[in-house]
Design a protein around this motif. Structure first.
Motif, PDB file in Angstrom:
ATOM      1  N   ASP A 287       0.856  -1.189   0.000  1.00  0.00           N
ATOM      2  CA  ASP A 287       0.000   0.000   0.000  1.00  0.00           C
ATOM      3  C   ASP A 287       0.887   1.232   0.000  1.00  0.00           C
ATOM      4  N   GLY A 288       0.958   1.897  -1.130  1.00  0.00           N
ATOM      5  CA  GLY A 288       1.876   3.022  -1.276  1.00  0.00           C
ATOM      6  C   GLY A 288       1.286   4.377  -0.971  1.00  0.00           C
ATOM      7  N   ASP A 293       8.398   8.719   2.847  1.00  0.00           N
ATOM      8  CA  ASP A 293       9.832   8.702   3.130  1.00  0.00           C
ATOM      9  C   ASP A 293      10.292   7.254   3.187  1.00  0.00           C
ATOM     10  N   VAL A 294      11.593   7.058   3.346  1.00  0.00           N
ATOM     11  CA  VAL A 294      12.149   5.703   3.337  1.00  0.00           C
ATOM     12  C   VAL A 294      11.624   4.891   4.506  1.00  0.00           C
ATOM     13  N   GLN A 295      11.473   5.513   5.687  1.00  0.00           N
ATOM     14  CA  GLN A 295      10.945   4.779   6.841  1.00  0.00           C
ATOM     15  C   GLN A 295       9.525   4.281   6.550  1.00  0.00           C
ATOM     16  N   GLY A 296       8.728   5.125   5.875  1.00  0.00           N
ATOM     17  CA  GLY A 296       7.380   4.700   5.508  1.00  0.00           C
ATOM     18  C   GLY A 296       7.390   3.523   4.555  1.00  0.00           C
ATOM     19  N   PHE A 297       8.369   3.488   3.643  1.00  0.00           N
ATOM     20  CA  PHE A 297       8.480   2.349   2.731  1.00  0.00           C
ATOM     21  C   PHE A 297       8.687   1.056   3.509  1.00  0.00           C
ATOM     22  N   PHE A 298       9.592   1.075   4.483  1.00  0.00           N
ATOM     23  CA  PHE A 298       9.870  -0.157   5.216  1.00  0.00           C
ATOM     24  C   PHE A 298       8.726  -0.526   6.171  1.00  0.00           C
ATOM     25  N   GLN A 341       3.169   6.316  -7.371  1.00  0.00           N
ATOM     26  CA  GLN A 341       3.468   7.696  -7.704  1.00  0.00           C
ATOM     27  C   GLN A 341       3.723   8.542  -6.457  1.00  0.00           C
ATOM     28  N   VAL A 342       3.101   8.164  -5.326  1.00  0.00           N
ATOM     29  CA  VAL A 342       3.324   8.913  -4.088  1.00  0.00           C
ATOM     30  C   VAL A 342       4.798   8.855  -3.699  1.00  0.00           C
ATOM     31  N   ALA A 343       5.365   7.649  -3.680  1.00  0.00           N
ATOM     32  CA  ALA A 343       6.779   7.501  -3.329  1.00  0.00           C
ATOM     33  C   ALA A 343       7.670   8.095  -4.402  1.00  0.00           C
ATOM     34  N   ARG A 344       7.278   7.949  -5.661  1.00  0.00           N
ATOM     35  CA  ARG A 344       8.080   8.522  -6.746  1.00  0.00           C
ATOM     36  C   ARG A 344       8.231  10.037  -6.560  1.00  0.00           C
ATOM     37  N   THR A 345       7.158  10.671  -6.113  1.00  0.00           N
ATOM     38  CA  THR A 345       7.176  12.116  -5.908  1.00  0.00           C
ATOM     39  C   THR A 345       7.912  12.495  -4.629  1.00  0.00           C
ATOM     40  N   CYS A 346       7.632  11.790  -3.536  1.00  0.00           N
ATOM     41  CA  CYS A 346       8.174  12.186  -2.223  1.00  0.00           C
ATOM     42  C   CYS A 346       9.627  11.777  -2.023  1.00  0.00           C
TER      43      CYS A 346
END
Length: 377
Positions: A287-288, A293-298, A341-346
């Protein structure tokens, strides 16, 4: 007594007996101070570009801003061995080098980068020194050595942790009744509403006690920590885990950046080590929507693989370990990255030559290199 939020037990991991249940704690949390500005000597410099211009301005104006400065540590062949960086650099002084009048000694004030791999750079044997680079890797010359001028300011003294409204039992109760002064070494654990441990908080030595104003038979204890205190952000994470491991996805997104970092340590502490991996070839849905940020990715990745509150790495090295098995998923598998796209932008796209934080493209490239079939939606 109100619902206890903390349990105190012996520091010795072999002794699980609880010494006291405590209603609350004061002065428990402590964030490390921001990196202090220090004074450094760039010795034997041949400055170029912006560094040379800042040197000239400092001679005229007393100081000059420079920005970020990276020192590439050179091996004996003059090749890059490692790098070390200073941030918010200001040039303070410029003078001829005592050992070589064709070179300059520069005094700068700066903060050490939090991403430096070690506290102070060390030149390898026979190294010619350092190559100096700007924030965009533009060449700023060379220097033979770097010296740190010691800071004479005293270290800040942190207060002890006060454990309030504690109901002593067992060994601690016996020690208090006997009037013993040496109360022993203890560890403090945060509890959820059901009295289950959420996470270890701090370890230290019990040094004093007084009767508590919170109830008859209760005491307030003083603990001198020897371990690091939990960060302030831990409290918001522990509140979200107050009912046990979360059942609702995405709770980590209610935390700030520091809270998301601590969420990952809490999730790691609650990982079920004996839980078997899912079969290879499985599909996981990332769920993107909240990955800013990177912490949110993990946080989101751990949740995709192991459910709410799940862990599957907190950095690329840890993720590589997880991908070897034993952490919930086995390669090969498919990762469907929703709302990428959220992570791509942020997170941005421009590679940062291995410096953290990682960009969207660097995370994606890492997953693909590890054999993960990533599908962006």
């Amino acid at each position: 007594m109100r619902r206890p939020r903390y349990a105190l037990s012996a520091y010795d991991a072999e002794d699980d007996a609880i010494w006291a249940l405590c209603a609350d704690a004061e002065d428990l949390f402590g964030d490390p101070p921001p990196p202090a500005r220090g004074t450094y000597e760039l010795l034997g410099c041949a400055p170029e570009g912006k560094l040379d211009r800042a040197r000239a301005h400092a001679r005229a104006d007393g100081s000059a801003p420079l920005g970020s400065l990276t020192l590439e540590i050179l091996d004996k062949e003059g090749r890059r061995a490692e790098e070390w960086s200073l941030e918010d650099v200001r040039v303070l002084d410029d003078r001829p080098c005592a050992r070589d009048l064709s070179l300059r000694d520069l005094t700068v004030e700066a903060r050490e980068s939090p991403h430096n791999p070690f506290d102070h750079p060390q030149r390898p044997p026979l190294s010619p020194g350092y190559r100096l680079l700007g924030a965009e890797a533009e060449p700023w010359g060379t220097c033979r050595d770097l010296a740190h001028v010691p800071d004479s300011r005293p270290d800040l003294v942190e207060p002890p942790v006060r454990l309030l409204g504690c109901a002593p039992r067992g060994v601690l109760r016996t020690a208090l009744d006997a009037g013993e002064e040496d109360l022993g070494h203890a560890k403090l654990v945060r509890l959820d509403t059901a009295g289950r441990p959420v996470q270890s908080a701090v370890e230290g030595e019990l040094v004093a006690w007084i009767p508590s104003a919170r109830g008859r038979g209760l005491v307030d204890l003083t603990l001198e920590p020897w371990s690091e205190r939990p960060p302030t952000a831990a409290e918001e994470v522990w509140d979200l885990w107050d009912g046990g491991r979360p059942a609702e996805p995405g709770l980590w997104s209610r935390c700030g950046a520091a809270g998301r970092r601590h969420w990952l340590t809490t999730a790691l502490d609650h990982h079920e080590a004996d839980r078997p991996d899912a079969d290879s070839g499985a599909t996981y849905h990332l769920d993107g929507r909240r990955i800013i940020d990177v912490q949110g990715f993990f946080c989101a990745l751990g949740e995709a693989v192991n459910g709410p509150g799940g862990y599957f790495g907190w950095g690329l090295d840890a993720l590589a370990d997880c991908l070897r098995g034993g952490w919930g998923a086995r390669r090969p598998f498919t990762l469907v990255w929703h709302d990428a796209q959220v992570a791509r932008t942020c997170l941005g796209l421009v590679p940062r030559t291995g410096r953290r934080p990682w960009t969207f493209e660097e995370l994606l490239a890492f997953l693909l290199d590890e054999g993960i079939d990533v599908r962006l939606t």
